[in-house]
Design a protein around this motif. Structure first.
Motif, PDB file in Angstrom:
ATOM      1  N   ILE A   1       0.831  -1.216   0.000  1.00 35.66           N
ATOM      2  CA  ILE A   1       0.000   0.000   0.000  1.00 35.66           C
ATOM      3  C   ILE A   1       0.863   1.264   0.000  1.00 35.66           C
ATOM      4  CG2 ILE A   1      -2.155   0.966   0.938  1.00 35.66           C
ATOM      5  CD1 ILE A   1      -2.371  -1.519   2.710  1.00 35.66           C
ATOM      6  N   ASN A   2       2.096   1.166  -0.446  1.00 30.55           N
ATOM      7  CA  ASN A   2       3.023   2.296  -0.357  1.00 30.55           C
ATOM      8  C   ASN A   2       4.228   2.000  -1.254  1.00 30.55           C
ATOM      9  OD1 ASN A   2       5.012   4.166   0.412  1.00 30.55           O
ATOM     10  ND2 ASN A   2       4.372   4.156   2.552  1.00 30.55           N
ATOM     11  N   PRO A   3       4.481   2.816  -2.287  1.00 29.37           N
ATOM     12  CA  PRO A   3       5.651   2.576  -3.139  1.00 29.37           C
ATOM     13  C   PRO A   3       6.978   2.555  -2.389  1.00 29.37           C
ATOM     14  CG  PRO A   3       4.161   4.118  -4.199  1.00 29.37           C
ATOM     15  CD  PRO A   3       3.646   3.918  -2.797  1.00 29.37           C
ATOM     16  N   ALA A   4       7.084   3.318  -1.299  1.00 25.12           N
ATOM     17  CA  ALA A   4       8.327   3.327  -0.528  1.00 25.12           C
ATOM     18  C   ALA A   4       8.551   1.982   0.156  1.00 25.12           C
ATOM     19  CB  ALA A   4       8.310   4.450   0.508  1.00 25.12           C
ATOM     20  N   VAL A   5       7.486   1.380   0.679  1.00 25.47           N
ATOM     21  CA  VAL A   5       7.596   0.046   1.271  1.00 25.47           C
ATOM     22  C   VAL A   5       7.967  -0.969   0.202  1.00 25.47           C
ATOM     23  CG1 VAL A   5       6.297  -1.810   2.394  1.00 25.47           C
ATOM     24  CG2 VAL A   5       6.023   0.565   3.168  1.00 25.47           C
ATOM     25  N   THR A   6       7.317  -0.890  -0.946  1.00 21.84           N
ATOM     26  CA  THR A   6       7.637  -1.791  -2.052  1.00 21.84           C
ATOM     27  C   THR A   6       9.090  -1.628  -2.472  1.00 21.84           C
ATOM     28  OG1 THR A   6       5.359  -1.700  -2.856  1.00 21.84           O
ATOM     29  CG2 THR A   6       7.036  -2.435  -4.412  1.00 21.84           C
ATOM     30  N   PHE A   7       9.569  -0.392  -2.551  1.00 18.45           N
ATOM     31  CA  PHE A   7      10.955  -0.125  -2.943  1.00 18.45           C
ATOM     32  C   PHE A   7      11.920  -0.716  -1.924  1.00 18.45           C
ATOM     33  CE2 PHE A   7      14.629   2.917  -2.963  1.00 18.45           C
ATOM     34  CZ  PHE A   7      15.143   2.551  -4.201  1.00 18.45           C
TER      35      PHE A   7
ATOM     36  N   VAL B   1       7.598  -2.818  -9.732  1.00 20.67           N
ATOM     37  CA  VAL B   1       7.147  -1.762 -10.641  1.00 20.67           C
ATOM     38  C   VAL B   1       5.627  -1.798 -10.794  1.00 20.67           C
ATOM     39  CG1 VAL B   1       7.219  -0.933 -13.030  1.00 20.67           C
ATOM     40  CG2 VAL B   1       9.334  -1.632 -11.887  1.00 20.67           C
ATOM     41  N   CYS B   2       5.074  -2.981 -10.984  1.00 22.45           N
ATOM     42  CA  CYS B   2       3.617  -3.101 -11.137  1.00 22.45           C
ATOM     43  C   CYS B   2       2.887  -2.685  -9.870  1.00 22.45           C
ATOM     44  CB  CYS B   2       3.250  -4.534 -11.521  1.00 22.45           C
ATOM     45  SG  CYS B   2       3.753  -5.011 -13.188  1.00 22.45           S
ATOM     46  N   TYR B   3       3.426  -3.036  -8.702  1.00 22.86           N
ATOM     47  CA  TYR B   3       2.822  -2.607  -7.448  1.00 22.86           C
ATOM     48  C   TYR B   3       2.774  -1.077  -7.371  1.00 22.86           C
ATOM     49  CZ  TYR B   3       2.464  -7.040  -4.836  1.00 22.86           C
ATOM     50  OH  TYR B   3       2.096  -8.280  -4.371  1.00 22.86           O
ATOM     51  N   MET B   4       3.892  -0.430  -7.699  1.00 20.96           N
ATOM     52  CA  MET B   4       3.936   1.032  -7.605  1.00 20.96           C
ATOM     53  C   MET B   4       2.928   1.684  -8.547  1.00 20.96           C
ATOM     54  SD  MET B   4       8.027   1.764  -7.310  1.00 20.96           S
ATOM     55  CE  MET B   4       9.049   0.865  -6.139  1.00 20.96           C
ATOM     56  N   VAL B   5       2.778   1.122  -9.737  1.00 28.70           N
ATOM     57  CA  VAL B   5       1.835   1.685 -10.699  1.00 28.70           C
ATOM     58  C   VAL B   5       0.403   1.573 -10.186  1.00 28.70           C
ATOM     59  CG1 VAL B   5       0.844   1.400 -13.007  1.00 28.70           C
ATOM     60  CG2 VAL B   5       3.323   1.328 -12.706  1.00 28.70           C
ATOM     61  N   VAL B   6       0.008   0.389  -9.725  1.00 27.16           N
ATOM     62  CA  VAL B   6      -1.377   0.224  -9.282  1.00 27.16           C
ATOM     63  C   VAL B   6      -1.637   0.971  -7.976  1.00 27.16           C
ATOM     64  CG1 VAL B   6      -1.654  -1.975 -10.484  1.00 27.16           C
ATOM     65  CG2 VAL B   6      -0.924  -1.985  -8.088  1.00 27.16           C
TER      66      VAL B   6
ATOM     67  N   ALA C   1       2.506   7.337  -3.219  1.00 30.96           N
ATOM     68  CA  ALA C   1       1.199   7.168  -3.863  1.00 30.96           C
ATOM     69  C   ALA C   1       0.171   8.098  -3.221  1.00 30.96           C
ATOM     70  CB  ALA C   1       0.744   5.708  -3.760  1.00 30.96           C
ATOM     71  N   ARG C   2       0.197   8.215  -1.902  1.00 29.77           N
ATOM     72  CA  ARG C   2      -0.715   9.111  -1.203  1.00 29.77           C
ATOM     73  C   ARG C   2      -0.513  10.548  -1.669  1.00 29.77           C
ATOM     74  NH1 ARG C   2      -2.043  13.354   0.891  1.00 29.77           N
ATOM     75  NH2 ARG C   2      -2.357  13.857   3.084  1.00 29.77           N
TER      76      ARG C   2
ATOM     77  N   PRO D   1      10.763   9.730   0.827  1.00 26.68           N
ATOM     78  CA  PRO D   1      10.396   8.342   1.137  1.00 26.68           C
ATOM     79  C   PRO D   1      11.325   7.301   0.524  1.00 26.68           C
ATOM     80  CG  PRO D   1       8.428   9.607   0.665  1.00 26.68           C
ATOM     81  CD  PRO D   1       9.595  10.500   0.342  1.00 26.68           C
ATOM     82  N   PHE D   2      11.806   7.526  -0.691  1.00 24.88           N
ATOM     83  CA  PHE D   2      12.673   6.530  -1.308  1.00 24.88           C
ATOM     84  C   PHE D   2      14.044   6.493  -0.631  1.00 24.88           C
ATOM     85  CE2 PHE D   2      11.043   4.757  -5.450  1.00 24.88           C
ATOM     86  CZ  PHE D   2       9.708   4.944  -5.114  1.00 24.88           C
ATOM     87  N   VAL D   3      14.555   7.662  -0.229  1.00 22.10           N
ATOM     88  CA  VAL D   3      15.828   7.676   0.507  1.00 22.10           C
ATOM     89  C   VAL D   3      15.643   7.019   1.872  1.00 22.10           C
ATOM     90  CG1 VAL D   3      17.565   9.166   1.595  1.00 22.10           C
ATOM     91  CG2 VAL D   3      16.738   9.693  -0.703  1.00 22.10           C
TER      92      VAL D   3
END
Length: 281
Positions: free
Chosen positions: A100-106, A120-125, A224-225, A249-251
């Motif tokens: 539920i968060n691109p930073a967590v996925t990353f 990548v697909c998680y971040m897009v959706v 994403a938020r 968030p990515f850092v």
């Protein structure tokens, strides 16, 4: 002798064998053929949609009632974000992992918990779900939504971009560090006698970070938020500050992944020890 025999089964009963799970492949095109993969994408989309709908509606509802004793207040907003993460991670963890968060996925991708295509697909959706969730809020609360800032993340007056970036880095580090700790399979094996509900500490981490950083940035820690709110609100100030809510968030996720894998789990030391103990080297 009899004492040793009697103690051995007891140790086996309380202990639990543990083997580090193999890292996820960097690129696994095979999973694109599986229904489970697309089911996970749907789960991430719906979870992020619900997350943004409830939380942004809470923010707008709070701003509609500016009196000291009216509305949920900042504490209620923090509870809204933390509580929704607790609920949605609990609901989707067994399907998609409950990112539920691109930073967590990353962060999980850096730790080789998920493959690159899945990340990548998680971040897009997640971003698409966020846009749809905020869009629903605007559809239901159009006048207050436009008048009260749309729940978009912006650097608050009196704070610099550097301060805001630092707050986002530290906040996301705390969140992703909690995710790693709560879902660590080694910890679950070692402390199998202690029931731990992983979504609970993750939700509390989101709650605590919001308490600390709402006055500074409105609290992003989830690209994403921030992206969904910026797309629907679509004002210059939100876009001017938007880079902070991706870079920070990515850092922070990168730092948390490195800290957990190479400091707490000592992956680098283990790898070096394995190299030295190999007689062929």
């Amino acid at each position: 002798m009899s004492k040793e025999v009697s103690e051995e089964p007891e140790q086996q009963q309380h202990g639990k064998d543990y083997i580090d799970p193999p890292p996820a492949p960097l690129i696994d095109w095979g999973e694109l053929k599986l229904w489970a993969f697309y089911r996970a994408l749907i789960a991430e989309f719906i979870a992020t949609l619900l997350f943004l709908y409830v939380t942004i509606a809470t923010v707008i509802g709070h701003k509609k009632q500016p009196g000291l004793c009216d509305g949920v207040g900042l504490l209620g907003i923090a509870w809204s974000f933390g509580g929704m993460i607790f609920i949605l991670v609990y609901c989707t963890a067994g399907i998609s992992g409950g990112h539920i968060n691109p930073a967590v996925t990353f962060g999980l991708f850096l730790a080789r918990k998920v493959s690159l295509p899945r990340a990548v697909c998680y971040m897009v959706v997640q971003c698409l779900g966020a846009i749809c969730g905020v869009g629903l809020v605007k559809a239901f609360m159009k006048n207050p939504y436009n008048r009260l800032g749309g729940g978009a993340n912006e650097v608050a007056s009196g704070y610099s971009n550097g301060t805001a970036l630092g707050a986002e880095i530290i906040g996301t580090f705390f969140l992703v560090y909690t995710v790693f700790s709560a879902t660590d399979p080694k910890r679950n094996a070692r402390d199998s006698h202690v029931p731990v509900l992983a979504p609970l500490p993750i939700g509390f981490a989101v709650f605590m970070v919001h308490l600390a950083t709402i006055p500074i940035t409105g609290t992003g820690i989830n690209p994403a938020r921030s992206f969904g709110a910026a797309v629907i609100y679509n004002k210059d100030k939100a876009w001017d500050d938007h880079w902070i809510f991706w870079v920070g968030p990515f850092v922070g996720a990168l730092a948390a992944a490195a800290y957990h894998q190479y400091i707490l789990r000592a992956a680098a030391i283990k790898a070096l020890g394995s190299f030295r103990s190999n007689p062929t080297n």
